[in-house]
Structure formats: structure tokens, C-alpha cells
Design a protein around this motif. Sequence first.
Motif, PDB file in Angstrom:
ATOM      1  N   SER A 190       0.761  -1.131   0.076  1.00 48.18           N
ATOM      2  CA  SER A 190       0.076  -0.010   0.015  1.00 48.18           C
ATOM      3  C   SER A 190       0.789   1.169  -0.100  1.00 48.18           C
ATOM      4  O   SER A 190       1.914   1.178   0.694  1.00 48.18           O
ATOM      5  CB  SER A 190      -0.870   0.045   1.263  1.00 48.18           C
ATOM      6  N   ALA A 191       0.503   2.350  -0.717  1.00 41.94           N
ATOM      7  CA  ALA A 191       1.227   3.485  -1.048  1.00 41.94           C
ATOM      8  C   ALA A 191       0.378   4.511  -0.516  1.00 41.94           C
ATOM      9  O   ALA A 191      -0.867   4.517  -1.212  1.00 41.94           O
ATOM     10  CB  ALA A 191       2.133   3.633  -2.213  1.00 41.94           C
ATOM     11  N   TYR A 192       0.725   5.685   0.100  1.00 42.97           N
ATOM     12  CA  TYR A 192      -0.119   6.794   0.611  1.00 42.97           C
ATOM     13  C   TYR A 192       0.683   7.901   0.812  1.00 42.97           C
ATOM     14  O   TYR A 192       1.719   7.662   1.166  1.00 42.97           O
ATOM     15  CB  TYR A 192      -0.951   6.500   1.883  1.00 42.97           C
ATOM     16  N   LEU A 193      -0.083   9.044   0.725  1.00 46.23           N
ATOM     17  CA  LEU A 193       0.629  10.401   0.775  1.00 46.23           C
ATOM     18  C   LEU A 193       1.302  10.406   2.193  1.00 46.23           C
ATOM     19  O   LEU A 193       0.781  10.129   3.091  1.00 46.23           O
ATOM     20  CB  LEU A 193      -0.224  11.537   0.399  1.00 46.23           C
ATOM     21  N   SER A 198      -3.398   9.810   9.478  1.00 42.00           N
ATOM     22  CA  SER A 198      -4.311   8.843   9.747  1.00 42.00           C
ATOM     23  C   SER A 198      -4.144   7.444   8.912  1.00 42.00           C
ATOM     24  O   SER A 198      -4.489   6.482   9.387  1.00 42.00           O
ATOM     25  CB  SER A 198      -5.689   9.520   9.564  1.00 42.00           C
ATOM     26  N   SER A 199      -3.889   7.623   7.845  1.00 48.07           N
ATOM     27  CA  SER A 199      -3.853   6.358   6.960  1.00 48.07           C
ATOM     28  C   SER A 199      -2.538   5.621   7.435  1.00 48.07           C
ATOM     29  O   SER A 199      -2.651   4.235   7.565  1.00 48.07           O
ATOM     30  CB  SER A 199      -3.619   6.829   5.500  1.00 48.07           C
ATOM     31  N   GLN A 200      -1.643   6.097   7.815  1.00 53.60           N
ATOM     32  CA  GLN A 200      -0.326   5.561   8.350  1.00 53.60           C
ATOM     33  C   GLN A 200      -0.711   4.811   9.748  1.00 53.60           C
ATOM     34  O   GLN A 200      -0.313   3.799   9.749  1.00 53.60           O
ATOM     35  CB  GLN A 200       0.826   6.595   8.593  1.00 53.60           C
ATOM     36  N   LYS A 205      -1.829  -0.368  12.568  1.00 55.29           N
ATOM     37  CA  LYS A 205      -2.908  -1.321  13.118  1.00 55.29           C
ATOM     38  C   LYS A 205      -3.331  -2.576  12.449  1.00 55.29           C
ATOM     39  O   LYS A 205      -3.391  -3.494  13.049  1.00 55.29           O
ATOM     40  CB  LYS A 205      -4.212  -0.588  13.200  1.00 55.29           C
ATOM     41  N   LEU A 206      -3.003  -2.470  11.023  1.00 55.62           N
ATOM     42  CA  LEU A 206      -3.440  -3.780  10.230  1.00 55.62           C
ATOM     43  C   LEU A 206      -2.363  -4.692  10.187  1.00 55.62           C
ATOM     44  O   LEU A 206      -2.009  -5.584   9.281  1.00 55.62           O
ATOM     45  CB  LEU A 206      -3.906  -3.284   8.946  1.00 55.62           C
ATOM     46  N   GLY A 207      -1.106  -4.094  10.364  1.00 56.11           N
ATOM     47  CA  GLY A 207       0.219  -5.030  10.420  1.00 56.11           C
ATOM     48  C   GLY A 207       1.070  -4.659   9.373  1.00 56.11           C
ATOM     49  O   GLY A 207       1.728  -5.567   8.780  1.00 56.11           O
ATOM     50  N   PHE A 208       1.041  -3.454   8.705  1.00 48.23           N
ATOM     51  CA  PHE A 208       2.100  -2.966   7.748  1.00 48.23           C
ATOM     52  C   PHE A 208       3.293  -2.192   8.165  1.00 48.23           C
ATOM     53  O   PHE A 208       3.207  -1.580   9.281  1.00 48.23           O
ATOM     54  CB  PHE A 208       1.369  -2.034   6.864  1.00 48.23           C
ATOM     55  N   LYS A 209       4.200  -2.189   7.511  1.00 52.21           N
ATOM     56  CA  LYS A 209       5.345  -1.635   7.757  1.00 52.21           C
ATOM     57  C   LYS A 209       5.980  -0.702   6.708  1.00 52.21           C
ATOM     58  O   LYS A 209       5.720  -1.010   5.478  1.00 52.21           O
ATOM     59  CB  LYS A 209       6.605  -2.349   8.528  1.00 52.21           C
ATOM     60  N   ASP A 222       5.503  13.372  -1.374  1.00 52.71           N
ATOM     61  CA  ASP A 222       5.942  12.049  -1.425  1.00 52.71           C
ATOM     62  C   ASP A 222       4.967  10.949  -1.085  1.00 52.71           C
ATOM     63  O   ASP A 222       3.750  11.436  -0.536  1.00 52.71           O
ATOM     64  CB  ASP A 222       7.094  12.002  -0.477  1.00 52.71           C
ATOM     65  N   ALA A 223       5.277   9.883  -1.380  1.00 56.43           N
ATOM     66  CA  ALA A 223       4.273   8.665  -0.881  1.00 56.43           C
ATOM     67  C   ALA A 223       5.181   7.801   0.071  1.00 56.43           C
ATOM     68  O   ALA A 223       6.290   7.326  -0.548  1.00 56.43           O
ATOM     69  CB  ALA A 223       3.664   8.063  -1.929  1.00 56.43           C
ATOM     70  N   LEU A 224       4.471   7.213   1.111  1.00 59.08           N
ATOM     71  CA  LEU A 224       5.153   6.204   1.879  1.00 59.08           C
ATOM     72  C   LEU A 224       4.773   4.759   1.197  1.00 59.08           C
ATOM     73  O   LEU A 224       3.490   4.653   0.825  1.00 59.08           O
ATOM     74  CB  LEU A 224       4.761   6.255   3.459  1.00 59.08           C
TER      75      LEU A 224
END
Length: 248
Positions: A190-193, A198-200, A205-209, A222-224
Motif C-alpha cells: 500500500s502506498a499513501y501520501l 491517519s492512513s499511516q 494497526k493492520l500489520g503494515f510497515k 511524497d508517498a510512503l
Amino acid sequence: MECFSSFRIKLDSQRRFPSMTLTPSFVVDGPIPYVPLFSPHEGYCLTAHLPTDVHHLPAIVNQPEIKATLGYAEGHMTEEMAQKWIDNVMTGPRFVDYPYYVIRRIGDLDAPSPPIIGFFALGRENYHCFGDKRPDLIKQNSLLSPEKAQYQLTFFIDGAYQGKGLITAAGRTILRTAPHIRHFPGQLCSAYLSHNVSSQRVHRKLGFKTIAIARDVYQGHDALCDVWVGEKDCDKVGTIYSDFEVAP
């Protein structure tokens, strides 16, 4: 995880539903099939898009905080634009593997036009961060089997329902019921600004890094770039972000 089998939802004379493969025990059948969210949000569910959603979608997407994080470049969404969005989601290849993505109240499903609360979709990777390579990557990914395809998350929620844990609950429901996201490390990403705090928070919480960063993806932002490590940890090497800058 149980065995998964294919089944076809009967077409209602007023509503359209695609073919789908999912654990049958998770799906409540009926005029509008749905996947109930897990406790403590049992009063909410995930459904496919409905034709009546064209009247509800613009009011949510046009909320300034949602437009800013979605990167919705077309400007103010009209009902005509909403119809194109819905048609693309319902008939395109991105969400066919898990076609339950609209968050609603179960108690509203009997209404002539059930309201939309939010959207949480598990779809085939859309490669927004890959520049000129994007069209070819999307085409290649659309031809792969579910076990070999790359997936990503897309979500947003009506501002009136923020802070109730519904987005996280929808994500956990999908991660527990989707059969095709555990075949190789980094299959779900997943990539997000980068300014979308809040998205981060939801991703953590869902187990992403976060393993990488993409520069200047949308209007100078930029996007993480995250990968799901809920079942097995992985780093940047071997993922679709292998050539990206390491996240600070």
C-alpha cells in the motif's frame, strides 16, 4: 483458513453483482450479499457497489480531507464522474478477486438507496508510484492468477464516521477473509501520501510497515510505501519497491 470455493450471486433485477470467489461462510446471502464486520462492529458490513451509490459517492469523495488524501485529480466529483467510478470498480479487473468494498450499516440494506459510509477495497496493485512503467505493470498484473498477483489497499470514510474504528475493522475483516494475499512476502502492499497521518495509523494497526518512499508522486507530495507483514516479515528486497529509496 477454510477451503475456498466459487459461487455466483444471483442477479437481482435492479442490482448487478459480479462473479466472486470467497469463503462462503463469511458471506451473508440475500438481495444484497454482504460480509459483516467482526466484533465490535457487527452492525456494519461490506457490500459491492450498488447502482444507487451514484447519488451518495460524490458527497463523500468531495469532502476536502478525503480529496486531499485520495489524490482525486479530476476535481469536484459529479454524479456522472461517480457513475464512471462505479462502473470501473464493478466491471474492471482490479477488484474482481474481492468484490466487497463499500462500508454500510446492515440495518440500511433494506432501504431503496442504502447510504455509503466508506470504502475499503482490496484490489490489484495500481502502481501509482511507478511513473511511465505504470501502464505495463497494471496490464501484466491483471493477467496473473490471484495467487501470483500484487494487491494493494484503498480506503476512505465519511467524516461523520471517523474515529469509530470502522476503517480498521473493515481492514481486519478483509485480511481475515481474503484467500489470496499470503502466497509471497510483500504480495499485499500500500502506498499513501506522506502527510496522511491517519492512513499511516490504520496501516500500522493492520500489520503494515513502511519500507520505502516514492518522491513527488502527487502535486509535489511524497508517498510512503508499505508492505503487509501480518504473517511474515519482509524488507524492501524482493518486493515491488526494491528499486525505491529506503524510507527514513
